[in-house]
Write an enzyme that holds these catalytic residues in place. Structure first.
Site, mmCIF file in Angstrom:
data_model
loop_
_atom_site.group_PDB
_atom_site.id
_atom_site.type_symbol
_atom_site.label_atom_id
_atom_site.label_comp_id
_atom_site.label_asym_id
_atom_site.label_seq_id
_atom_site.Cartn_x
_atom_site.Cartn_y
_atom_site.Cartn_z
ATOM 1 N N TYR A 1 -4.287 -5.545 -9.979
ATOM 2 C CA TYR A 1 -5.170 -6.642 -9.569
ATOM 3 C C TYR A 1 -5.852 -7.272 -10.789
ATOM 4 O O TYR A 1 -6.489 -8.306 -10.661
ATOM 5 C CB TYR A 1 -6.202 -6.122 -8.555
ATOM 6 C CG TYR A 1 -5.508 -5.543 -7.331
ATOM 7 C CD1 TYR A 1 -5.084 -6.387 -6.311
ATOM 8 C CD2 TYR A 1 -5.187 -4.189 -7.241
ATOM 9 C CE1 TYR A 1 -4.388 -5.887 -5.215
ATOM 10 C CE2 TYR A 1 -4.495 -3.676 -6.157
ATOM 11 C CZ TYR A 1 -4.095 -4.541 -5.153
ATOM 12 O OH TYR A 1 -3.385 -4.039 -4.086
ATOM 13 N N LYS B 1 2.662 5.752 -7.756
ATOM 14 C CA LYS B 1 1.499 5.122 -7.134
ATOM 15 C C LYS B 1 0.596 6.176 -6.514
ATOM 16 O O LYS B 1 1.106 7.029 -5.805
ATOM 17 C CB LYS B 1 1.995 4.161 -6.050
ATOM 18 C CG LYS B 1 0.916 3.515 -5.225
ATOM 19 C CD LYS B 1 1.524 2.683 -4.148
ATOM 20 C CE LYS B 1 0.421 2.130 -3.294
ATOM 21 N NZ LYS B 1 0.927 1.382 -2.173
ATOM 22 N N LYS C 1 -1.372 9.552 6.622
ATOM 23 C CA LYS C 1 -0.006 9.287 6.163
ATOM 24 C C LYS C 1 0.620 10.493 5.451
ATOM 25 O O LYS C 1 1.597 10.364 4.728
ATOM 26 C CB LYS C 1 0.002 8.044 5.278
ATOM 27 C CG LYS C 1 -0.461 6.772 6.018
ATOM 28 C CD LYS C 1 -0.168 5.483 5.240
ATOM 29 C CE LYS C 1 -0.510 4.243 6.069
ATOM 30 N NZ LYS C 1 -0.114 2.982 5.385
ATOM 31 N N GLU D 1 12.324 13.035 -5.488
ATOM 32 C CA GLU D 1 12.283 11.658 -4.978
ATOM 33 C C GLU D 1 12.977 10.702 -5.951
ATOM 34 O O GLU D 1 13.706 9.798 -5.542
ATOM 35 C CB GLU D 1 10.826 11.209 -4.762
ATOM 36 C CG GLU D 1 10.106 11.882 -3.599
ATOM 37 C CD GLU D 1 10.540 11.339 -2.236
ATOM 38 O OE1 GLU D 1 11.417 10.474 -2.175
ATOM 39 O OE2 GLU D 1 9.992 11.814 -1.215
ATOM 40 N N LYS E 1 4.972 8.052 -4.179
ATOM 41 C CA LYS E 1 3.765 7.445 -3.600
ATOM 42 C C LYS E 1 2.976 8.543 -2.908
ATOM 43 O O LYS E 1 3.468 9.196 -1.983
ATOM 44 C CB LYS E 1 4.153 6.352 -2.604
ATOM 45 C CG LYS E 1 2.947 5.767 -1.892
ATOM 46 C CD LYS E 1 3.281 4.571 -1.061
ATOM 47 C CE LYS E 1 2.052 4.040 -0.348
ATOM 48 N NZ LYS E 1 2.330 2.837 0.421
ATOM 49 N N SER F 1 -5.656 -0.557 -5.464
ATOM 50 C CA SER F 1 -6.913 -1.225 -5.163
ATOM 51 C C SER F 1 -8.139 -0.360 -5.476
ATOM 52 O O SER F 1 -9.106 -0.836 -6.070
ATOM 53 C CB SER F 1 -6.917 -1.654 -3.699
ATOM 54 O OG SER F 1 -6.683 -0.546 -2.845
ATOM 55 N N ARG G 1 -6.262 -1.533 2.417
ATOM 56 C CA ARG G 1 -6.193 -1.478 3.889
ATOM 57 C C ARG G 1 -7.262 -2.374 4.508
ATOM 58 O O ARG G 1 -7.041 -2.946 5.576
ATOM 59 C CB ARG G 1 -6.304 -0.028 4.372
ATOM 60 C CG ARG G 1 -5.091 0.797 3.945
ATOM 61 C CD ARG G 1 -5.187 2.252 4.388
ATOM 62 N NE ARG G 1 -4.134 3.061 3.787
ATOM 63 C CZ ARG G 1 -4.099 4.389 3.811
ATOM 64 N NH1 ARG G 1 -5.062 5.062 4.427
ATOM 65 N NH2 ARG G 1 -3.100 5.047 3.248
HETATM 66 C C1 PBG Z 1 1.555 0.279 2.583
HETATM 67 C C2 PBG Z 1 1.017 -0.016 1.228
HETATM 68 C C3 PBG Z 1 -0.213 0.458 0.769
HETATM 69 C C4 PBG Z 1 -0.397 -0.061 -0.519
HETATM 70 C C5 PBG Z 1 0.727 -0.825 -0.829
HETATM 71 N N1 PBG Z 1 1.605 -0.776 0.266
HETATM 72 C C6 PBG Z 1 -1.251 1.254 1.471
HETATM 73 C C7 PBG Z 1 -0.897 2.465 2.197
HETATM 74 O O1 PBG Z 1 0.093 3.132 1.937
HETATM 75 O O2 PBG Z 1 -1.643 2.750 3.133
HETATM 76 C C8 PBG Z 1 -1.623 0.190 -1.347
HETATM 77 C C9 PBG Z 1 -1.883 -0.669 -2.514
HETATM 78 C C10 PBG Z 1 -3.263 -0.626 -3.037
HETATM 79 O O3 PBG Z 1 -4.116 0.203 -2.648
HETATM 80 O O4 PBG Z 1 -3.555 -1.455 -3.899
HETATM 81 N N2 PBG Z 1 2.851 0.069 2.869
#
Ligand code: PBG
Length: 326
Positions: free
Chosen positions: A312, A247, A216, A232, A194, A273, A204
């Site tokens: 989505y 991701k 992050k 990982e 990720k 997203s 968010r």
């Molecule tokens: C956080 C989390 C995130 C997403 C899924 N779980 C956002 C982040 O890490 O800030 C993002 C998913 C998306 O953008 O569709 N635990």
């Protein structure tokens, strides 16, 4: 010329014979945002066509998706600011609406597969995935919180848990907690690679979960790195993950391919997203044709090596299939 590749493209029938990649609705996981309350269906402004649902409105939505062949849903909670604290204690509270929703959905639709999110950010007053102390994201102090959240979600009836927090060692820690509580059959889909990506913006917004301070980058991966994804992946497999996730998906197709080539458990990819929002925005402007560009985007993720895709677009892809458009 004896060899003419165009012969295998001459008609729809022949093109289908030669088609290497197929995408099925059963390989898609549909993310849904949950809100406490009643009769709520509120569109996420930066992700048109996606909503924050209260459970009563979500139930018929899930039912209509299942009729289209969608089997699996990943749920995310939008938590009231007042319930957030430093230790994300609401994530495993008895009266938690998210846990209640998992329980109710499994009761109403026993055959549906429910995936959860395991991370502190929706419940944390700091907006981070881990426990914050003196501005630092504390790895080992976060693990027991994630374990409590995992057991609570398993108790509610979740089929697959999705640790999205990127703390070291969390998969093994969760596995042990689940097994000790008798949940040996609950799966873990680890957010393995990720990345600290700019493509999570609309998500968010949907959850009001942006970090209150900092970013992050000390836990999510550097977008410049590839080999690190293998480290990982090895750790997650060793710790007992059942699926490995990459991701975001589109800007990281090479990482999806890398994990598919090197790991023998199913690979998933999260078409996040921001990826969906940019396609929707271009289509709303008339710059791209949604019904052509959207399936092409999903197919590219499948072709790169993803066995399952969180997207989505799941419902609209399923609707297009049902309408005979694909
Ligand atoms: C956080 C989390 C995130 C997403 C899924 N779980 C956002 C982040 O890490 O800030 C993002 C998913 C998306 O953008 O569709 N635990």
């Amino acid at each position: 010329m004896h060899i003419r590749p165009r012969r295998n493209r001459k008609s729809a029938a022949v093109r289908f014979h030669a088609q290497e990649t197929h995408l099925h609705v059963g390989q898609l996981i549909y993310p849904l945002f949950l809100f406490d309350g009643k009769n709520i269906k509120e569109e996420v402004k930066s992700l048109p066509g996606n909503f924050r649902w209260s459970l009563d409105r979500l139930i018929p939505e899930v039912e209509s998706c299942m009729k289209l062949g969608i089997t699996t849903f990943v749920l995310f909670p939008a938590v009231d600011e007042k319930l957030k604290d430093k230790t994300a204690s609401y994530s495993y509270a008895d009266d938690n609406f998210y846990l209640h929703a998992i329980y109710t959905l499994k009761e109403q639709f026993p055959e549906c597969c429910i995936m959860t999110d395991v991370a502190m950010d929706p419940y944390s007053s700091d907006g981070h995935d881990g426990f914050v102390h003196d501005g630092q994201i504390m790895n080992d102090e976060t693990l027991p919180i994630l374990a409590k959240m995992s057991v609570a979600q398993a108790q509610a009836g979740a089929d697959i848990l999705g640790p999205s927090d990127m703390m070291d060692g969390r998969v093994g820690y969760m596995r042990e907690a689940l097994d000790e509580s008798g949940f040996t059959n609950v799966s873990i889909m680890s957010y393995t690679a990720k990345y600290a990506s700019a493509f999570y913006g609309p998500f968010r917004d949907a959850l009001d979960s942006a970090p209150k301070a900092g970013d992050k980058k000390t836990y999510q991966m550097n977008p410049a790195n590839k080999k690190e994804a293998l480290i990982e992946a090895q750790l997650d497999m060793y710790e007992g993950a059942d699926y490995l996730m990459v991701k975001p998906a589109l800007p990281y197709l090479d990482i999806i391919h890398l994990l598919k080539e090197n790991c023998d458990i199913p690979i998933s990819a999260y078409n996040v997203s921001g990826e969906c929002a940019m396609l929707i925005a271009a289509c709303q402007n008339g710059w791209l044709d949604y019904e052509k560009a959207m399936p092409e985007m999903l197919l590219s993720i499948k072709r790169a090596g993803a066995d399952v895709i969180l997207t989505y677009f799941a419902k609209s892809f399923a609707q297009m299939k049902a309408d005979g458009k694909l």
